[in-house]
Design a protein around this motif. Sequence first.
Motif, PDB file in Angstrom:
ATOM      1  N   THR A   1       0.830  -1.204   0.000  1.00 55.50           N
ATOM      2  CA  THR A   1       0.000   0.000   0.000  1.00 55.50           C
ATOM      3  C   THR A   1       0.863   1.252   0.000  1.00 55.50           C
ATOM      4  O   THR A   1       0.545   2.246  -0.656  1.00 55.50           O
ATOM      5  N   ILE A   2       1.975   1.219   0.735  1.00 54.98           N
ATOM      6  CA  ILE A   2       2.908   2.351   0.735  1.00 54.98           C
ATOM      7  C   ILE A   2       3.467   2.574  -0.667  1.00 54.98           C
ATOM      8  O   ILE A   2       3.577   3.710  -1.131  1.00 54.98           O
ATOM      9  N   ALA A   3       3.832   1.484  -1.355  1.00 55.74           N
ATOM     10  CA  ALA A   3       4.352   1.609  -2.722  1.00 55.74           C
ATOM     11  C   ALA A   3       3.292   2.188  -3.660  1.00 55.74           C
ATOM     12  O   ALA A   3       3.610   2.936  -4.590  1.00 55.74           O
ATOM     13  N   GLU A   4       2.029   1.867  -3.406  1.00 56.06           N
ATOM     14  CA  GLU A   4       0.943   2.347  -4.261  1.00 56.06           C
ATOM     15  C   GLU A   4       0.614   3.815  -3.989  1.00 56.06           C
ATOM     16  O   GLU A   4       0.474   4.607  -4.916  1.00 56.06           O
ATOM     17  N   THR A   5       0.469   4.165  -2.715  1.00 53.60           N
ATOM     18  CA  THR A   5      -0.071   5.490  -2.369  1.00 53.60           C
ATOM     19  C   THR A   5       0.907   6.382  -1.613  1.00 53.60           C
ATOM     20  O   THR A   5       0.640   7.567  -1.432  1.00 53.60           O
ATOM     21  N   GLY A   6       2.009   5.820  -1.122  1.00 54.89           N
ATOM     22  CA  GLY A   6       2.958   6.607  -0.341  1.00 54.89           C
ATOM     23  C   GLY A   6       2.703   6.582   1.142  1.00 54.89           C
ATOM     24  O   GLY A   6       3.474   7.150   1.928  1.00 54.89           O
ATOM     25  N   ARG A   7       1.599   5.919   1.572  1.00 55.00           N
ATOM     26  CA  ARG A   7       1.288   5.865   2.994  1.00 55.00           C
ATOM     27  C   ARG A   7       0.409   4.657   3.310  1.00 55.00           C
ATOM     28  O   ARG A   7      -0.164   4.035   2.409  1.00 55.00           O
ATOM     29  N   ALA A   8       0.326   4.314   4.596  1.00 56.96           N
ATOM     30  CA  ALA A   8      -0.526   3.215   5.048  1.00 56.96           C
ATOM     31  C   ALA A   8      -0.770   3.392   6.544  1.00 56.96           C
ATOM     32  O   ALA A   8      -0.091   4.184   7.209  1.00 56.96           O
ATOM     33  N   TYR A   9      -1.737   2.634   7.101  1.00 52.05           N
ATOM     34  CA  TYR A   9      -2.101   2.788   8.510  1.00 52.05           C
ATOM     35  C   TYR A   9      -2.405   1.434   9.133  1.00 52.05           C
ATOM     36  O   TYR A   9      -2.977   0.552   8.470  1.00 52.05           O
ATOM     37  N   ASP A  10      -2.017   1.281  10.414  1.00 48.35           N
ATOM     38  CA  ASP A  10      -2.497   0.126  11.178  1.00 48.35           C
ATOM     39  C   ASP A  10      -2.952   0.567  12.562  1.00 48.35           C
ATOM     40  O   ASP A  10      -2.679   1.696  13.008  1.00 48.35           O
ATOM     41  N   TYR A  11      -3.663  -0.328  13.228  1.00 46.56           N
ATOM     42  CA  TYR A  11      -4.341  -0.024  14.489  1.00 46.56           C
ATOM     43  C   TYR A  11      -4.047  -1.130  15.486  1.00 46.56           C
ATOM     44  O   TYR A  11      -4.270  -2.304  15.199  1.00 46.56           O
ATOM     45  N   VAL A  12      -3.518  -0.763  16.656  1.00 47.07           N
ATOM     46  CA  VAL A  12      -3.180  -1.721  17.711  1.00 47.07           C
ATOM     47  C   VAL A  12      -4.180  -1.563  18.843  1.00 47.07           C
ATOM     48  O   VAL A  12      -4.416  -0.445  19.325  1.00 47.07           O
ATOM     49  N   TYR A  13      -4.764  -2.676  19.288  1.00 41.60           N
ATOM     50  CA  TYR A  13      -5.743  -2.612  20.380  1.00 41.60           C
ATOM     51  C   TYR A  13      -5.742  -3.931  21.140  1.00 41.60           C
ATOM     52  O   TYR A  13      -5.143  -4.920  20.707  1.00 41.60           O
ATOM     53  N   GLN A  14      -6.428  -3.932  22.265  1.00 36.89           N
ATOM     54  CA  GLN A  14      -6.574  -5.128  23.090  1.00 36.89           C
ATOM     55  C   GLN A  14      -8.044  -5.511  23.135  1.00 36.89           C
ATOM     56  O   GLN A  14      -8.887  -4.688  23.499  1.00 36.89           O
ATOM     57  N   ASN A  15      -8.368  -6.738  22.724  1.00 35.96           N
ATOM     58  CA  ASN A  15      -9.768  -7.145  22.655  1.00 35.96           C
ATOM     59  C   ASN A  15     -10.293  -7.567  24.030  1.00 35.96           C
ATOM     60  O   ASN A  15      -9.588  -7.493  25.048  1.00 35.96           O
ATOM     61  N   GLN A  16     -11.522  -8.042  24.047  1.00 37.82           N
ATOM     62  CA  GLN A  16     -12.162  -8.395  25.317  1.00 37.82           C
ATOM     63  C   GLN A  16     -11.514  -9.595  25.982  1.00 37.82           C
ATOM     64  O   GLN A  16     -11.675  -9.804  27.188  1.00 37.82           O
ATOM     65  N   GLU A  17     -10.786 -10.409  25.225  1.00 37.62           N
ATOM     66  CA  GLU A  17     -10.076 -11.557  25.791  1.00 37.62           C
ATOM     67  C   GLU A  17      -8.644 -11.198  26.181  1.00 37.62           C
ATOM     68  O   GLU A  17      -7.817 -12.077  26.419  1.00 37.62           O
ATOM     69  N   ASP A  18      -8.341  -9.883  26.230  1.00 33.60           N
ATOM     70  CA  ASP A  18      -7.007  -9.385  26.564  1.00 33.60           C
ATOM     71  C   ASP A  18      -5.944  -9.825  25.558  1.00 33.60           C
ATOM     72  O   ASP A  18      -4.761  -9.908  25.885  1.00 33.60           O
ATOM     73  N   LYS A  19      -6.382 -10.097  24.335  1.00 31.83           N
ATOM     74  CA  LYS A  19      -5.452 -10.429  23.267  1.00 31.83           C
ATOM     75  C   LYS A  19      -5.118  -9.151  22.495  1.00 31.83           C
ATOM     76  O   LYS A  19      -6.009  -8.357  22.176  1.00 31.83           O
ATOM     77  N   ILE A  20      -3.843  -8.971  22.206  1.00 29.22           N
ATOM     78  CA  ILE A  20      -3.419  -7.791  21.447  1.00 29.22           C
ATOM     79  C   ILE A  20      -3.611  -8.063  19.962  1.00 29.22           C
ATOM     80  O   ILE A  20      -3.125  -9.058  19.425  1.00 29.22           O
ATOM     81  N   ARG A  21      -4.320  -7.164  19.302  1.00 27.07           N
ATOM     82  CA  ARG A  21      -4.631  -7.333  17.894  1.00 27.07           C
ATOM     83  C   ARG A  21      -4.117  -6.133  17.093  1.00 27.07           C
ATOM     84  O   ARG A  21      -4.094  -4.998  17.576  1.00 27.07           O
ATOM     85  N   ILE A  22      -3.702  -6.417  15.849  1.00 31.92           N
ATOM     86  CA  ILE A  22      -3.221  -5.382  14.934  1.00 31.92           C
ATOM     87  C   ILE A  22      -4.034  -5.485  13.656  1.00 31.92           C
ATOM     88  O   ILE A  22      -4.122  -6.559  13.057  1.00 31.92           O
ATOM     89  N   ARG A  23      -4.632  -4.385  13.237  1.00 30.33           N
ATOM     90  CA  ARG A  23      -5.442  -4.386  12.027  1.00 30.33           C
ATOM     91  C   ARG A  23      -5.002  -3.266  11.093  1.00 30.33           C
ATOM     92  O   ARG A  23      -4.682  -2.161  11.538  1.00 30.33           O
ATOM     93  N   LYS A  24      -4.982  -3.565   9.832  1.00 31.17           N
ATOM     94  CA  LYS A  24      -4.681  -2.545   8.818  1.00 31.17           C
ATOM     95  C   LYS A  24      -5.955  -1.764   8.520  1.00 31.17           C
ATOM     96  O   LYS A  24      -7.033  -2.354   8.345  1.00 31.17           O
TER      97      LYS A  24
END
Length: 514
Positions: A152-175
């Motif tokens: 995505t960076i190569a296509e548009t020059g930028r990209a984003y991801d999101y780090v959070y902790q779900n209800q099961e206390d698992k750390i998740r990363i989403r684009k």
Amino acid sequence: MQDNATPFINSFGKRKRLKKRFHEESRLRYRVNDMNSLLDNNYELLIKYINHHREIQQPRLIELQDYARGDNHTILEYNRVKNKEMADNRLVHNFGDLVATFIQGYIAGKEIIVEYYDEELEEEENATINDFLHEVDRQNNTYQLNRSLIKTIAETGRAYDYVYQNQEDKIRIRKFDVRQTFVIYDNTHAEHSVAAVRYYPKTQFTSEDDNTLIVEVYGNDNYVYLLELKQNELFDEDIDEYAVNQIQITEYLGNELGIGAYETHLSKIDAYDAAQSDTANYMQDISDAILMIKGLMHMPRNSTPEQQIDWLQKMLQSRLMHLKPPTDQDNKPVGDVDAKFLQKSYDSGGAEAFKTRLKDDIHAETGVPNLSDEKFGGVQTGEAVRQKMFGLDQRIIDTMAHFEKSLKRRYELIGYLGVENGSILNFNIDHLDIRFTLNLPKALKEAIEAFNALGGEMSNETILEITNITDNVSQELERLKKEKIDDEGLIQNLAKKQRMTDLAVNSDAEDQTE
């Protein structure tokens, strides 16, 4: 009709009107003094930023990604060919995906290594932190996530991801979708992020009557604001507090300006599409060319229109045409006869040279090698390939530096959450090491020959690692060790049996002597 010209005044005061492809603010970095500035006056400034992103920045992002999906805009424009009777081929050449995929594989074809080591900690605690990070990577498949972000960076020059902790206390990363996300920074030289905004349609299939947007605002005040944008007004839906000490959305840039890898080469891609399409149209128009007949078609005497049509079909089947010149009042021939197809002249050699030059320019200026080029064919060493990619390498270094900076921010968020949920005791981002392994054939043969010529020696483990003969080096070394032990045991057994045989022979000889 909207005028897309961009005014410009040069250093001599001369005014110009430039026809740029994208708006000059299409890569604008949004800035604000503080979070309150976005919330004041019923989110007035925030609404301006959202509208600006939708109207000015999002169209650029969509067009760039379309060029990586085979939807090249210029060649696909409606009414490209004015004459509806002429051929209208639209040949799309997906250089965008070619460039983006090559950069993706070059940077992230091999897994990005993340290791934590703090010399002030015990080895066991360092191992615990590394196990925690590797488990988070495994659960979120960060290998594929990083590949997707880099493309995505190569296509548009930028990209984003999101780090959070779900209800099961698992750390998740989403684009997050680059077309619907942006970050707002402060006005300091440190450029701290004040807020991150993500917006998307409330319903999947929007209409003119209902184009409501859901807006998520992640502020540096540790709150997430869930809003609805209706008729240019924002309405509060919910406000949640989050435990992380900084905004959970991370922006990744490919370079300082946020320019896509093929963004500045779209005009050449368009020209190549047009040249190839015009060639295809010419070839098709030749087969559908108009037949010009000069003279009279010879027909049977007193034939009916139906019989004349049948006669024409027979001439076509026999691949010949019977013509006769027109006659004057005295039935004497006047003029001559001719039949030929009407077609435009075409400089085949010049056209092919032009297309080759365009294609070469695209590869040369993007830095992506043309693997179909005859000059590139045959067995080439990794060093030869690397020399041809020198220009690209300089841009890749810039991209990796920006990507590493954003990765450290991601892992800083992960480390903070890990400490908060008790998975690890402490985490300092300064002790995190991130290593890239560029995915390019190595000049292995030349390197080994030079090494041997210098009288060098290397261990079996190093040989197995650099030659990639096996995927599991440690397992192969264990096998070699076991085979060596087994061989030594076999030799010892054979020697023992040989000694026993010799003793037995000697004993028999002594008995016979007595």
